[in-house]
Design an enzyme around this catalytic site. Sequence first.
Site, PDB file in Angstrom:
ATOM      1  CG  HIS A 135      -7.703  -2.502   8.783  1.00 50.70           C
ATOM      2  ND1 HIS A 135      -6.882  -1.699   8.023  1.00 50.70           N
ATOM      3  CD2 HIS A 135      -7.666  -1.972  10.025  1.00 50.70           C
ATOM      4  CE1 HIS A 135      -6.388  -0.727   8.753  1.00 50.70           C
ATOM      5  NE2 HIS A 135      -6.857  -0.870   9.987  1.00 50.70           N
ATOM      6  CG  HIS A 160      -1.968   1.062   1.200  1.00 54.19           C
ATOM      7  ND1 HIS A 160      -3.237   0.864   1.689  1.00 54.19           N
ATOM      8  CD2 HIS A 160      -1.949   2.335   0.737  1.00 54.19           C
ATOM      9  CE1 HIS A 160      -3.944   1.970   1.546  1.00 54.19           C
ATOM     10  NE2 HIS A 160      -3.175   2.880   0.974  1.00 54.19           N
ATOM     11  CD  GLU A 218      -4.397  -3.067   0.627  1.00 52.25           C
ATOM     12  OE1 GLU A 218      -4.979  -4.119   0.950  1.00 52.25           O
ATOM     13  OE2 GLU A 218      -3.941  -2.256   1.459  1.00 52.25           O
TER      14      GLU A 218
END
Length: 238
Positions: A191, A43, A70
Amino acid sequence: MTKLSVNINKIATLRNSRGGNVPNVLATALACEEFGAQGITVHPRPDERHIRYQDVYDLKANISTEFNIEGNCREQKFVDLVLANTPAQVTLVPDAEGQLTSNHGWNTINNRVYLSEMVKLFKDRGIRVSIFVDPDERMVEAAAETGTDRIELYTEAYATEFHENPELAIEPYVKAALKAQEVGLGLNAGHDLDLKNLQYFKQNIPGLLEVSIGHALIADALFLGLEETIKRYLVCLK
């Protein structure tokens, strides 16, 4: 079996804290693959405080499993990075600039037109698209209208509530997963999933294709070692 994609942002954070190239991000990704991970997730953020843009190029050129990038598609630099590397999957996350970590999903109702344009852009390049959403059936249904291939359920609320009441914590995620099946969307999640809550999540969420796990997995590896840690996460996903 649900695929495990290891998010290696925290390895990059540790490297950047000292300068140099220790620990080596690419070597860690290759080790994750060797130990059984079916994907690598990064990410990158505009300030490159963990994953650097060059890391993305290096990973794309060397890893052999599924590559998932991401990030916030409102950042043109991120869009250019994804298009230049054509990963297996891009996950669209509505981060604000400077945000510490992802903390909410897209409002796919209000942003349907914009997201539809971005989904088309990436899919036209042969990249599978996943949209990061909260476990809200309305958001799942609206996500399907964008043409996305998958959604990724934001699981922090589940992880926070799991210890108090697992059945209550999982309930909105089950409903969201069933809605995803109903509207023809593939399902990812991520997450704050960890060794304590992952197996229950996997057992109760229908159609779960992939989980992306970074912070907890890397923290566990400090005590268990990376190979043993990945092995335990894979057991949770069987």
